[in-house]
Design a protein around this motif. Sequence first.
Motif, PDB file in Angstrom:
ATOM      1  N   ALA A   1       0.832  -1.207   0.000  1.00 35.02           N
ATOM      2  CA  ALA A   1       0.000   0.000   0.000  1.00 35.02           C
ATOM      3  C   ALA A   1       0.866   1.256   0.000  1.00 35.02           C
ATOM      4  CB  ALA A   1      -0.926  -0.011   1.210  1.00 35.02           C
ATOM      5  N   ILE A   2       1.995   1.195   0.711  1.00 34.27           N
ATOM      6  CA  ILE A   2       2.914   2.328   0.736  1.00 34.27           C
ATOM      7  C   ILE A   2       3.524   2.539  -0.648  1.00 34.27           C
ATOM      8  CG2 ILE A   2       5.089   3.184   1.702  1.00 34.27           C
ATOM      9  CD1 ILE A   2       4.403   1.808   4.293  1.00 34.27           C
ATOM     10  N   TYR A   3       3.808   1.421  -1.348  1.00 29.73           N
ATOM     11  CA  TYR A   3       4.355   1.529  -2.696  1.00 29.73           C
ATOM     12  C   TYR A   3       3.400   2.277  -3.622  1.00 29.73           C
ATOM     13  CZ  TYR A   3       5.484   0.251  -7.476  1.00 29.73           C
ATOM     14  OH  TYR A   3       5.743   0.304  -8.818  1.00 29.73           O
ATOM     15  N   LEU A   4       2.110   1.963  -3.537  1.00 32.87           N
ATOM     16  CA  LEU A   4       1.130   2.627  -4.392  1.00 32.87           C
ATOM     17  C   LEU A   4       1.092   4.124  -4.114  1.00 32.87           C
ATOM     18  CD1 LEU A   4      -1.809   0.037  -4.275  1.00 32.87           C
ATOM     19  CD2 LEU A   4      -0.180   0.433  -6.143  1.00 32.87           C
ATOM     20  N   PHE A   5       1.189   4.496  -2.835  1.00 32.74           N
ATOM     21  CA  PHE A   5       1.196   5.916  -2.484  1.00 32.74           C
ATOM     22  C   PHE A   5       2.456   6.590  -3.026  1.00 32.74           C
ATOM     23  CE2 PHE A   5       2.901   9.161   0.396  1.00 32.74           C
ATOM     24  CZ  PHE A   5       1.909  10.124   0.275  1.00 32.74           C
ATOM     25  N   VAL A   6       3.617   5.938  -2.833  1.00 30.51           N
ATOM     26  CA  VAL A   6       4.878   6.519  -3.289  1.00 30.51           C
ATOM     27  C   VAL A   6       4.898   6.626  -4.816  1.00 30.51           C
ATOM     28  CG1 VAL A   6       7.381   6.148  -3.413  1.00 30.51           C
ATOM     29  CG2 VAL A   6       6.156   5.746  -1.270  1.00 30.51           C
ATOM     30  N   LEU A   7       4.329   5.633  -5.491  1.00 34.71           N
ATOM     31  CA  LEU A   7       4.258   5.672  -6.951  1.00 34.71           C
ATOM     32  C   LEU A   7       3.399   6.844  -7.412  1.00 34.71           C
ATOM     33  CD1 LEU A   7       5.024   4.231  -9.621  1.00 34.71           C
ATOM     34  CD2 LEU A   7       2.867   2.977  -9.424  1.00 34.71           C
ATOM     35  N   ALA A   8       2.224   7.000  -6.806  1.00 30.49           N
ATOM     36  CA  ALA A   8       1.332   8.106  -7.179  1.00 30.49           C
ATOM     37  C   ALA A   8       1.990   9.446  -6.885  1.00 30.49           C
ATOM     38  CB  ALA A   8       0.008   7.979  -6.426  1.00 30.49           C
ATOM     39  N   TRP A   9       2.623   9.546  -5.719  1.00 25.51           N
ATOM     40  CA  TRP A   9       3.338  10.773  -5.366  1.00 25.51           C
ATOM     41  C   TRP A   9       4.452  11.052  -6.370  1.00 25.51           C
ATOM     42  CZ3 TRP A   9       3.391  14.774  -1.818  1.00 25.51           C
ATOM     43  CH2 TRP A   9       4.588  15.446  -1.646  1.00 25.51           C
ATOM     44  N   GLY A  10       5.169   9.999  -6.749  1.00 23.57           N
ATOM     45  CA  GLY A  10       6.282  10.166  -7.680  1.00 23.57           C
ATOM     46  C   GLY A  10       5.843  10.629  -9.052  1.00 23.57           C
ATOM     47  N   ILE A  11       4.672  10.202  -9.491  1.00 27.74           N
ATOM     48  CA  ILE A  11       4.183  10.580 -10.816  1.00 27.74           C
ATOM     49  C   ILE A  11       3.881  12.072 -10.881  1.00 27.74           C
ATOM     50  CG2 ILE A  11       2.266  10.312 -12.458  1.00 27.74           C
ATOM     51  CD1 ILE A  11       2.116   7.362 -11.531  1.00 27.74           C
ATOM     52  N   VAL A  12       3.255  12.614  -9.833  1.00 22.84           N
ATOM     53  CA  VAL A  12       2.793  13.999  -9.890  1.00 22.84           C
ATOM     54  C   VAL A  12       3.720  14.984  -9.186  1.00 22.84           C
ATOM     55  CG1 VAL A  12       0.391  13.282 -10.073  1.00 22.84           C
ATOM     56  CG2 VAL A  12       1.354  13.734  -7.825  1.00 22.84           C
ATOM     57  N   TRP A  13       4.610  14.485  -8.288  1.00 23.43           N
ATOM     58  CA  TRP A  13       5.391  15.432  -7.485  1.00 23.43           C
ATOM     59  C   TRP A  13       6.826  14.967  -7.221  1.00 23.43           C
ATOM     60  CZ3 TRP A  13       2.935  20.006  -6.430  1.00 23.43           C
ATOM     61  CH2 TRP A  13       3.593  20.909  -5.610  1.00 23.43           C
ATOM     62  N   GLY A  14       7.115  13.702  -7.392  1.00 20.90           N
ATOM     63  CA  GLY A  14       8.415  13.178  -6.990  1.00 20.90           C
ATOM     64  C   GLY A  14       9.306  12.741  -8.129  1.00 20.90           C
ATOM     65  N   GLY A  15       9.239  13.404  -9.267  1.00 16.71           N
ATOM     66  CA  GLY A  15      10.085  13.069 -10.409  1.00 16.71           C
ATOM     67  C   GLY A  15       9.318  13.005 -11.719  1.00 16.71           C
ATOM     68  N   GLY A  16       8.120  12.417 -11.681  1.00 16.95           N
ATOM     69  CA  GLY A  16       7.336  12.298 -12.904  1.00 16.95           C
ATOM     70  C   GLY A  16       6.932  13.630 -13.499  1.00 16.95           C
ATOM     71  N   GLN A  17       6.788  14.658 -12.647  1.00 16.96           N
ATOM     72  CA  GLN A  17       6.365  15.971 -13.144  1.00 16.96           C
ATOM     73  C   GLN A  17       7.410  16.599 -14.065  1.00 16.96           C
ATOM     74  OE1 GLN A  17       7.776  15.435 -10.252  1.00 16.96           O
ATOM     75  NE2 GLN A  17       8.369  17.279  -9.140  1.00 16.96           N
ATOM     76  N   GLU A  18       8.668  16.138 -13.978  1.00 15.22           N
ATOM     77  CA  GLU A  18       9.732  16.678 -14.827  1.00 15.22           C
ATOM     78  C   GLU A  18       9.531  16.314 -16.304  1.00 15.22           C
ATOM     79  OE1 GLU A  18      13.337  14.940 -13.466  1.00 15.22           O
ATOM     80  OE2 GLU A  18      12.872  15.234 -11.352  1.00 15.22           O
ATOM     81  N   GLU A  19       8.832  15.209 -16.549  1.00 18.73           N
ATOM     82  CA  GLU A  19       8.868  14.597 -17.874  1.00 18.73           C
ATOM     83  C   GLU A  19       8.205  15.412 -18.976  1.00 18.73           C
ATOM     84  OE1 GLU A  19      10.835  12.386 -18.533  1.00 18.73           O
ATOM     85  OE2 GLU A  19      11.352  11.766 -16.517  1.00 18.73           O
TER      86      GLU A  19
END
Length: 413
Positions: A237-255
Motif C-alpha cells: 500500500a505504501i508503494y502505491l502511495f509513493v508511486l502516485a506521489w512520484g508521478i505527480v510530485w516526486g520526479g514524474g512531473q519533470e517529464e
Amino acid sequence: MRLRTLGLAAAAGIAAFLAAFVAVTELLVPYVAFSVFVGIPAGIVVGAVVAAFVLWRFETADAPRQRSLAVALSVFGGALVTAFVLAHFALGQGAVVSILAATLVGALAGIAAFGRERRAAVRSWMDRHRIASFLAVTYAFTWTVQGALAATGLEASWTHSILIGFGGFGPPVGAAVVVAATGGSLRQWVSQAFAWNIGARWWALAFGLPLVVLVVGSALFVALGGPIDLGSFASPAIYLFVLAWGIVWGGGQEELGWRGFMLPLLQERYSALSASLLVGVAWAAWHLPLLLNATTTHGGWGPSQQVLWLFTIVAGSILWTWMYNGTGGSVLAVAVFHAGINAMGLYHPADMDALLPGGVPDPWLNFLAELTGAVPLVALAVIVVVVYGRERLTNGDVPGAETVGLAPGTKQR
C-alpha cells in the motif's frame, strides 16, 4: 524628470542592493570572517548602477531595448521590495529567506515586464533558440527554489519534500513558457501527459521494468557481500502511495519538460541516442543543487556515489527515450516508469543499520548499493541501443516538434 521615474529608479536600486548584498555576503561566509562588510559596498555599487541606468533610460525612445531593460529593472525593484515587506514584516520570515523569495518574485515580474515591452523581439529570439530558452527558464526556476530551500537550512520533513518537488516543476514551466511564447499549442503539449492508450505491452514494461531493475540490482548487491535485512520491507500500500506521489510530485512531473519538450525538438536534428545523451547531461546537471544541499538524501552521499548517480541519469535517459518514442510520445508512461524506478528503493533488501551506522552513511556500502542498482539500468540501456539502433531507439517513427505542438523542421539551439 517625473516623480514616478525617480520612485521606480529608487525601487530598482534598493532591490538590486538587497539582492547583491545577500548574494555576496552569503557566498563569502565560508571565506571571509566579516563578509557583511564586503556585501554592503557591493550592494551599494550594484544598487547605484541599476538606479542610474533606470533614470537614464526609462523615458528615452531612441534606444528601445535599453528602455525595455530599464522598465524591467524598475518592475523587478517594485515587486522585490513589496514581496520582501510582505514576507518579512507581515509573514514574519527571516531576512535572508524573505530576500531570496522576494528576488524570485521580482525576477519573474521583471522578466514578464521585459517580455511585454519587447514581446515581438523576445518571441522571435525564443523561437530561434527554443532549447536554450527552455533550459534557461528550467534552471532558473529550479535552482532558485533549491537555493532558497538550502538557505533556510530546513531539515528532512514533509515540508522539505514538498518544496523539493515544487522545484521539480522547472522543466514543465520552462517548456510551457517556450511553447506559449513561440505560438505553439499548449493543449497539444499537455496532452502527452494523458496519453494512456499505448497498449498493454508498454504498460507492462512501465510498471514491470522497475521491478526487474530491483531484483537484478539486489541480487548483485547480495552477491558482492552487501548486508541485507529481509524483515524491513514496506507494505505494498505504501508503494502505491509513493508511486502516485512520484508521478505527480516526486520526479514524474519533470517529464513534460525533458521528454515532452526537449527530446522531440532534439530529435528533429540528432539521432535518438545523441538526443538522449544531450537530454541526460542537461538533466543530470539540473540536479546539482540536490547534491550540494546537505539536508537532502543526495547531499549526504560521498562524491563517488554522487558521480555514479549522475552517470546513471545520463545512461537512464536512453531508456526514458526508448519508452517515449516507443509509445508514440506518452509522457504519462515515462512518468510512471520514472516514478517506479525512484520507488524501488523502498524494497531494496540492504540492511539500513549497516548502511547508516549511528546515522552516518557508510561510504563503501552506499556506493555498492548505488553501483549494483546502476548496473541493470545501464545494461538495459545498452540492450535497447543494440536491438533498436541508435537512430530511433524504436521500430516506429520518432516524435518530433509537431508532438509538442510546434512547427516541425526547425533546427534548434
